[in-house]
Design a protein around this motif. Structure first.
Motif, PDB file in Angstrom:
ATOM      1  N   ASN A  36       0.841  -1.191   0.000  1.00 20.68           N
ATOM      2  CA  ASN A  36       0.000   0.000   0.000  1.00 20.68           C
ATOM      3  C   ASN A  36       0.875   1.239   0.000  1.00 20.68           C
ATOM      4  O   ASN A  36       1.965   1.256   0.590  1.00 20.68           O
ATOM      5  CB  ASN A  36      -0.939  -0.026   1.205  1.00 20.68           C
ATOM      6  CG  ASN A  36      -2.067  -1.004   0.982  1.00 20.68           C
ATOM      7  OD1 ASN A  36      -3.098  -0.655   0.432  1.00 20.68           O
ATOM      8  ND2 ASN A  36      -1.868  -2.265   1.375  1.00 20.68           N
ATOM      9  N   ALA A  37       0.393   2.284  -0.662  1.00 17.69           N
ATOM     10  CA  ALA A  37       1.173   3.496  -0.913  1.00 17.69           C
ATOM     11  C   ALA A  37       1.847   4.086   0.329  1.00 17.69           C
ATOM     12  O   ALA A  37       2.968   4.583   0.205  1.00 17.69           O
ATOM     13  CB  ALA A  37       0.300   4.533  -1.612  1.00 17.69           C
ATOM     14  N   PRO A  38       1.236   4.065   1.520  1.00 14.84           N
ATOM     15  CA  PRO A  38       1.934   4.675   2.661  1.00 14.84           C
ATOM     16  C   PRO A  38       3.215   3.944   3.072  1.00 14.84           C
ATOM     17  O   PRO A  38       4.014   4.497   3.803  1.00 14.84           O
ATOM     18  CB  PRO A  38       0.914   4.604   3.798  1.00 14.84           C
ATOM     19  CG  PRO A  38      -0.394   4.374   3.167  1.00 14.84           C
ATOM     20  CD  PRO A  38      -0.122   3.671   1.865  1.00 14.84           C
ATOM     21  N   LEU A  39       3.425   2.736   2.590  1.00 14.53           N
ATOM     22  CA  LEU A  39       4.579   1.946   3.015  1.00 14.53           C
ATOM     23  C   LEU A  39       5.799   2.264   2.136  1.00 14.53           C
ATOM     24  O   LEU A  39       6.356   1.401   1.459  1.00 14.53           O
ATOM     25  CB  LEU A  39       4.237   0.452   2.979  1.00 14.53           C
ATOM     26  CG  LEU A  39       2.988   0.073   3.783  1.00 14.53           C
ATOM     27  CD1 LEU A  39       2.661  -1.398   3.620  1.00 14.53           C
ATOM     28  CD2 LEU A  39       3.158   0.417   5.247  1.00 14.53           C
ATOM     29  N   VAL A  40       6.230   3.514   2.177  1.00 12.38           N
ATOM     30  CA  VAL A  40       7.269   3.987   1.267  1.00 12.38           C
ATOM     31  C   VAL A  40       8.625   3.349   1.544  1.00 12.38           C
ATOM     32  O   VAL A  40       9.403   3.112   0.609  1.00 12.38           O
ATOM     33  CB  VAL A  40       7.376   5.531   1.271  1.00 12.38           C
ATOM     34  CG1 VAL A  40       6.111   6.161   0.713  1.00 12.38           C
ATOM     35  CG2 VAL A  40       7.664   6.067   2.662  1.00 12.38           C
ATOM     36  N   GLY A  41       8.941   3.062   2.785  1.00 14.40           N
ATOM     37  CA  GLY A  41      10.210   2.413   3.098  1.00 14.40           C
ATOM     38  C   GLY A  41      10.283   1.024   2.487  1.00 14.40           C
ATOM     39  O   GLY A  41      11.293   0.657   1.873  1.00 14.40           O
TER      40      GLY A  41
END
Length: 169
Positions: free
Chosen positions: A129-134
């Motif tokens: 999902n997009a918020p999981l950038v790391g």
């Protein structure tokens, strides 16, 4: 101990570890992203399916890892059968906040890729999902590419689900 000298070990899950995976996903993703109980329920289903099917077929093996840093659980990942013939799926990558600068995520992803390749899978897919950038940076560095993305609010917060894939052959 400096990060470059911290010992990270990977091991198979032992007693209580599958429950730990569910619990830590529920707590961390609620704290960090506001995702509700539906997310924890999804993780519980993935773990239940893994526990029920991980020895079901020697032709399509599955595996899970728990990362430890100095004896403390620091992360996890699963490699399970994919939806299409020849596909494996990377599932439930999690790295505890205290271990996020220690290379734990990369070690877990690399173990999953190596296992899938050695097991004869043709492609490794994942849903993130997009918020999981790391995590996305780690996937991108290893050659995963975006296949699809779609907005959803499955856990009470609007986000964008992303399907990534890595050819293994």
């Amino acid at each position: 101990m400096p990060a470059d000298q911290t010992e990270v070990t990977l091991r198979a899950p032992g007693p209580g570890d599958l429950g730990w995976i569910v619990a830590r996903h529920g707590v961390l993703y609620a704290e960090e992203f506001g995702w509700g109980a539906g997310f924890e329920a999804l993780v519980a289903r993935v773990i239940a399916d893994f526990a029920a099917g991980s020895t079901a077929s020697a032709q399509t093996p599955e595996r899970a890892w728990v990362a430890e840093v100095e004896g403390a659980a620091a992360g996890c990942v699963l490699c399970v059968r994919g939806d299409e013939p020849g596909d494996a799926k990377l599932r439930l990558l999690l790295v505890e906040p205290f271990a996020r600068s220690l290379g734990v995520g990369g070690r877990l992803i690399d173990a999953c890729i190596a296992f899938a390749r050695d097991a004869g899978y043709n492609r490794l897919t994942l849903w993130t999902n997009a918020p999981l950038v790391g995590a996305r940076r780690l996937y991108d560095r290893r050659g995963f590419t975006l296949l699809d993305e779609e907005p959803h609010s499955d856990w009470g917060i609007p986000t964008v689900g992303q399907v990534l894939a890595l050819p293994l052959r």
